[in-house]
Design a protein around this motif. Structure first.
Motif, PDB file in Angstrom:
ATOM      1  N   VAL A  76       0.937  -1.233   0.057  1.00  0.00           N
ATOM      2  CA  VAL A  76       0.155  -0.015   0.051  1.00  0.00           C
ATOM      3  C   VAL A  76       0.899   1.268   0.257  1.00  0.00           C
ATOM      4  N   ARG A  77       0.444   2.228  -0.807  1.00  0.00           N
ATOM      5  CA  ARG A  77       1.053   3.572  -0.913  1.00  0.00           C
ATOM      6  C   ARG A  77       0.649   4.311   0.122  1.00  0.00           C
ATOM      7  N   ILE A  78       1.737   5.232   0.543  1.00  0.00           N
ATOM      8  CA  ILE A  78       1.306   6.298   1.746  1.00  0.00           C
ATOM      9  C   ILE A  78       1.807   7.382   1.070  1.00  0.00           C
ATOM     10  N   GLY A  79       1.050   8.631   0.713  1.00  0.00           N
ATOM     11  CA  GLY A  79       1.856   9.625   0.245  1.00  0.00           C
ATOM     12  C   GLY A  79       2.156  10.867   1.356  1.00  0.00           C
ATOM     13  N   VAL A  80       3.588  11.129   1.089  1.00  0.00           N
ATOM     14  CA  VAL A  80       3.903  12.344   2.095  1.00  0.00           C
ATOM     15  C   VAL A  80       4.125  13.450   1.239  1.00  0.00           C
ATOM     16  N   LEU A  81       3.581  14.513   1.448  1.00  0.00           N
ATOM     17  CA  LEU A  81       3.561  15.912   0.896  1.00  0.00           C
ATOM     18  C   LEU A  81       4.639  16.642   1.744  1.00  0.00           C
ATOM     19  N   THR A  82       5.648  17.304   1.494  1.00  0.00           N
ATOM     20  CA  THR A  82       6.620  18.079   2.117  1.00  0.00           C
ATOM     21  C   THR A  82       7.162  19.035   1.428  1.00  0.00           C
ATOM     22  N   SER A  83       7.987  19.980   1.809  1.00  0.00           N
ATOM     23  CA  SER A  83       8.531  21.065   1.287  1.00  0.00           C
ATOM     24  C   SER A  83      10.071  21.048   0.899  1.00  0.00           C
ATOM     25  N   GLY A  95       4.279  -5.462   8.517  1.00  0.00           N
ATOM     26  CA  GLY A  95       3.302  -4.961   7.440  1.00  0.00           C
ATOM     27  C   GLY A  95       2.309  -4.429   8.228  1.00  0.00           C
ATOM     28  N   VAL A  96       1.337  -3.701   7.406  1.00  0.00           N
ATOM     29  CA  VAL A  96       0.268  -3.109   8.075  1.00  0.00           C
ATOM     30  C   VAL A  96      -1.008  -4.135   8.849  1.00  0.00           C
ATOM     31  N   ALA A  97      -1.462  -3.635   9.969  1.00  0.00           N
ATOM     32  CA  ALA A  97      -2.325  -4.388  10.722  1.00  0.00           C
ATOM     33  C   ALA A  97      -3.494  -4.902   9.660  1.00  0.00           C
ATOM     34  N   GLY A  98      -3.790  -6.076   9.873  1.00  0.00           N
ATOM     35  CA  GLY A  98      -5.080  -6.480   8.833  1.00  0.00           C
ATOM     36  C   GLY A  98      -4.487  -7.515   7.802  1.00  0.00           C
ATOM     37  N   THR A  99      -3.943  -6.681   6.834  1.00  0.00           N
ATOM     38  CA  THR A  99      -3.359  -7.485   5.828  1.00  0.00           C
ATOM     39  C   THR A  99      -2.081  -7.971   5.639  1.00  0.00           C
ATOM     40  N   GLY A 100      -1.323  -7.492   6.313  1.00  0.00           N
ATOM     41  CA  GLY A 100       0.085  -7.682   6.351  1.00  0.00           C
ATOM     42  C   GLY A 100       0.800  -6.852   5.252  1.00  0.00           C
ATOM     43  N   HIS A 101       0.299  -6.111   4.401  1.00  0.00           N
ATOM     44  CA  HIS A 101       0.724  -5.588   3.441  1.00  0.00           C
ATOM     45  C   HIS A 101       2.004  -4.499   3.659  1.00  0.00           C
ATOM     46  N   LYS A 102       2.654  -4.583   2.860  1.00  0.00           N
ATOM     47  CA  LYS A 102       3.983  -3.533   2.909  1.00  0.00           C
ATOM     48  C   LYS A 102       3.541  -2.276   2.560  1.00  0.00           C
ATOM     49  N   VAL A 103       4.349  -1.322   3.229  1.00  0.00           N
ATOM     50  CA  VAL A 103       3.990   0.295   3.101  1.00  0.00           C
ATOM     51  C   VAL A 103       4.990   0.703   2.141  1.00  0.00           C
ATOM     52  N   HIS A 104       4.649   1.469   1.113  1.00  0.00           N
ATOM     53  CA  HIS A 104       5.604   2.160   0.359  1.00  0.00           C
ATOM     54  C   HIS A 104       5.310   3.432   0.466  1.00  0.00           C
ATOM     55  N   VAL A 105       6.207   4.616   0.745  1.00  0.00           N
ATOM     56  CA  VAL A 105       5.935   5.915   0.882  1.00  0.00           C
ATOM     57  C   VAL A 105       6.345   6.541  -0.515  1.00  0.00           C
ATOM     58  N   VAL A 106       5.680   7.429  -0.877  1.00  0.00           N
ATOM     59  CA  VAL A 106       5.685   8.428  -1.931  1.00  0.00           C
ATOM     60  C   VAL A 106       5.905   9.738  -1.540  1.00  0.00           C
ATOM     61  N   LEU A 107       7.168  10.133  -1.689  1.00  0.00           N
ATOM     62  CA  LEU A 107       7.347  11.485  -1.473  1.00  0.00           C
ATOM     63  C   LEU A 107       7.368  12.736  -2.443  1.00  0.00           C
ATOM     64  N   ARG A 108       6.587  13.565  -2.113  1.00  0.00           N
ATOM     65  CA  ARG A 108       6.262  14.675  -3.166  1.00  0.00           C
ATOM     66  C   ARG A 108       6.565  16.131  -2.569  1.00  0.00           C
ATOM     67  N   ASP A 109       6.998  17.043  -3.337  1.00  0.00           N
ATOM     68  CA  ASP A 109       7.504  18.287  -3.006  1.00  0.00           C
ATOM     69  C   ASP A 109       6.399  19.385  -3.551  1.00  0.00           C
ATOM     70  N   ASP A 110       5.843  20.159  -2.317  1.00  0.00           N
ATOM     71  CA  ASP A 110       5.072  21.281  -2.674  1.00  0.00           C
ATOM     72  C   ASP A 110       5.641  22.831  -2.985  1.00  0.00           C
ATOM     73  N   ILE A 115       2.252   7.959   9.877  1.00  0.00           N
ATOM     74  CA  ILE A 115       2.574   6.917   9.436  1.00  0.00           C
ATOM     75  C   ILE A 115       2.338   5.798  10.035  1.00  0.00           C
ATOM     76  N   HIS A 116       2.900   5.544  11.403  1.00  0.00           N
ATOM     77  CA  HIS A 116       2.612   4.200  12.328  1.00  0.00           C
ATOM     78  C   HIS A 116       1.013   4.205  12.567  1.00  0.00           C
ATOM     79  N   MET A 117       0.307   5.388  12.711  1.00  0.00           N
ATOM     80  CA  MET A 117      -0.997   5.312  12.990  1.00  0.00           C
ATOM     81  C   MET A 117      -1.606   4.665  11.887  1.00  0.00           C
ATOM     82  N   LEU A 118      -1.391   5.116  10.549  1.00  0.00           N
ATOM     83  CA  LEU A 118      -2.243   4.453   9.576  1.00  0.00           C
ATOM     84  C   LEU A 118      -1.821   2.833   9.403  1.00  0.00           C
ATOM     85  N   ALA A 119      -0.916   2.593   9.484  1.00  0.00           N
ATOM     86  CA  ALA A 119      -0.148   1.361   9.496  1.00  0.00           C
ATOM     87  C   ALA A 119      -0.984   0.274  10.512  1.00  0.00           C
ATOM     88  N   ALA A 120      -1.249   1.059  11.723  1.00  0.00           N
ATOM     89  CA  ALA A 120      -1.678   0.237  13.040  1.00  0.00           C
ATOM     90  C   ALA A 120      -3.407   0.258  12.823  1.00  0.00           C
TER      91      ALA A 120
END
Lengths: 483, 130
Positions: free
Chosen positions: A136-143, A171-186, A422-427
């Protein structure tokens, strides 16, 4: 593709020791040697001004920074560049002509991510590589560029560290899927933030996006969250606002910060004449409205209130006005490099002799950019400081240093909160590729009050009640004085 | 920070990004196929954006009969490499100028120098490490 490796050299008619002596002492000696070196020691911050057009030495520049990774005068200097892209610069000085001349060789190693970021700056926006199934992808928008970029390097590190911890822990709770972070610049700009958010969600399949950008950018992105069916978690200090179904705000609120800090600051400043300053957007203006009410509530008076656009570099007129108004206390809501510059200039103008400053986004990164001397006498208040002595924090800092090394940037509430999110989402147990937004939001909200993920914050935070700390900037860090 | 044609300049507008995104998804498209994806602008505006992209070296054009097909170019990577080379090289040029000025104040050192300009420039090199 692996790392891009560049190499250049020049032959100079000076002995190595004389060339080395130019380091940090001659502003005209090119952007590398002429940079602002906080100190000539390993770990020290270096601030560069990169020329936008390298062929024009007098053209405009962009702020960048790095840290000294290794220093062997007069032979070798290694700098870990951390912004706006990551890279390693290895500069070696070799004596030639019987020691009267020097060959200066600069080797630069730039990772693929940095090349991709540079491509994006040119409008060429390659999509993320397809991720393997059960990810599963989690987006991270930073500057990564602009005034808020002082937070970017630590944010990216912590986002990657959180994902790696989740993946190592099954992995993430429930499915055990791996997390992949997508980093983007605003780029610290609302329109860019909105484009990148839309892309992360609609094209790259992120079901949730975590961000610590300015609230100016947040306001441009928040309306998109529900429309696109994604969860947006806003982690830094913020002004609050109306309920939005797809949005969660985690950070400190102005009223709590001000109520904790003002009584101590008024005592420290020896007076109740307050001057309110900040960048010109929603968080500073809302915070100062609260500040005015809180100051008046404790019998103080507001003697001035002024705003400057994000990206302001000179504050002379404002500083003069603060001095002329006879202020005892300055409440600052400048952010990032603007705040660092404001504090440096306030210090240089002698304002510290007559005033104290409460700065509400003055985190460890900003403090470091301001410098030890200029930061002295600036107070702030957050849920987290890296100086906190809890076992959880000690272990967290050890993991961070073990992963990213001694020259990695300091951590603060503004960056640590991204790790928590990110930990909150995964848990949450609801983060999977076909998550229903409503279920995801309620599962993550529930996590907030019954946390089970690893945290850097002290134990009292774990009950859902966030501890708030008041701290004063001292050489080397913050002294936490109350909670 | 300035905008314009510099690599750090303001990010491209929405339409330009969208065109690049379409091309990265579909590989190769005609102007008509691209214009069909937009409701707020017409074929002429799309053609103008394509010309900007082509001039910037981001998109290439292939003619087949009466159609022109557009696709992404890979050369932007080389532009980035060239930018990084001149950026990091500029830091050494600045250092060479300062060294030259410093050497001028010490005539003994300058007169012995093998290269009185102080800027014996070598060809930059680059590669990829794995």
């Amino acid at each position: 593709m692996g790392n891009l490796v560049l190499s250049q050299q020049r032959h100079l008619a000076l002995p190595p020791a004389d060339v080395f002596a130019l380091l940090g002492s001659d502003r005209t000696a090119g952007w590398l040697f002429g940079a602002d070196y906080q100190a000539l020691r390993v770990g020290a911050l270096v601030q560069f001004e990169l020329p936008l057009n390298p062929d024009d030495p007098n053209g405009s520049t962009v702020d960048a920074f790095g840290r000294i990774a290794s220093l062997t005068p007069p032979h070798r200097l290694v700098i870990d560049q951390q912004s706006p892209w990551v890279g390693r610069l290895i500069c070696t000085l070799t004596p030639v002509s019987g020691g009267r001349g020097t060959v200066v060789r600069l080797g630069v190693e730039v990772p693929e991510d940095a090349v991709t970021w540079l491509l994006r700056q040119r409008g060429y926006d390659p999509l993320e590589e397809p991720t393997p199934p059960a990810t599963v992808r989690i987006g991270v928008l930073t500057s990564k560029s602009g005034p808020a970029s002082v937070f970017a390097a630590a944010t990216e590190n912590l986002a990657r560290m959180a994902a790696a911890e989740v993946n190592a822990d099954g992995g993430v709770a429930g499915t055990g899927h791996k997390v992949h972070v997508v980093l983007r610049d605003d780029a610290s700009k609302p329109e860019v933030g909105a484009v990148q958010f839309r892309r992360m969600v609609a094209v790259e399949g992120c079901r949730a996006v975590v961000t610590n950008v300015t609230s100016e950018v947040f306001d441009a992105v928040a309306p998109l969250a529900r429309r696109l069916g994604a969860l947006l978690i806003y982690t830094p200090v913020n002004e609050g606002g109306r309920f939005r179904p797809g949005v969660m705000r985690l950070g400190e609120r102005p009223r709590g910060q001000l109520r904790l800090a003002l009584p101590t600051l008024v005592r420290e400043a020896g007076g109740k004449r307050c001057y309110l300053v900040g960048n010109d957007y929603v968080w500073p203006r809302t915070t100062n409205r609260v500040a005015r009410a809180e100051i008046e509530r404790i019998g103080g008076v507001v003697v001035g209130e002024q705003y400057r656009a994000l990206g302001t570099t000179r504050f002379d007129d404002l500083i003069e006005d603060i001095a002329a108004a006879g202020a005892d206390l300055i409440v600052s809501t400048f952010v990032g490099s603007d705040e660092a510059r404001f504090e440096r200039q306030s210090y240089a103008a002698g304002l510290r002799d007559t005033t104290r400053t409460l700065s509400l986004a003055f985190d460890e990164s900003t403090r470091e950019f301001t410098g030890d001397d200029a930061a002295r006498g600036v107070w702030t208040t957050f849920n987290y400081f890296q100086e906190l002595g809890s076992d959880g924090n000690t272990a967290f800092l050890r993991r961070y240093r073990a992963t990213f090394g001694a020259t990695a940037p300091p951590l603060s509430s503004i960056t640590e909160s991204v790790y928590e999110a990110i930990h909150m989402l995964a848990a949450s147990g609801a983060l999977n590729t076909d998550a229903n937004l409503t279920e995801l939001v309620s599962a993550v909200r529930a996590q907030r009050f019954s946390p089970t993920w690893p945290s850097a914050q002290p134990e009292q935070r774990r009950t859902g009640e966030k501890a708030l700390y008041l701290a004063e900037s001292i050489p080397g860090g913050f002294r936490i004085s109350a909670n | 920070m300035s905008c314009g044609s510099s690599p750090f300049g303001a990010l491209a507008d929405d339409t330009r990004r969208a065109v690049l995104s379409l091309l990265s998804e579909h590989g190769e498209l005609t102007v008509t196929q691209i214009a069909e994806q937009f409701t707020h602008i017409g074929r002429t505006a799309v053609s103008m954006q394509l010309r900007v992209l082509r001039d910037a070296g981001l998109v290439k054009e292939r003619r087949a009969g009466k159609y022109r097909y557009y696709s992404l170019r890979v050369e932007p990577v080389h532009e980035v490499i060239s930018f990084l080379n001149s950026l990091y090289g500029a830091s050494l040029d600045g250092l060479a100028r300062a060294a030259e000025a410093s050497a001028d104040q010490e005539p003994a050192a300058a007169s012995d120098a093998p290269d009185p300009t102080g800027t014996d420039k070598d060809t930059p090199r680059w590669g990829i490490s794995y």
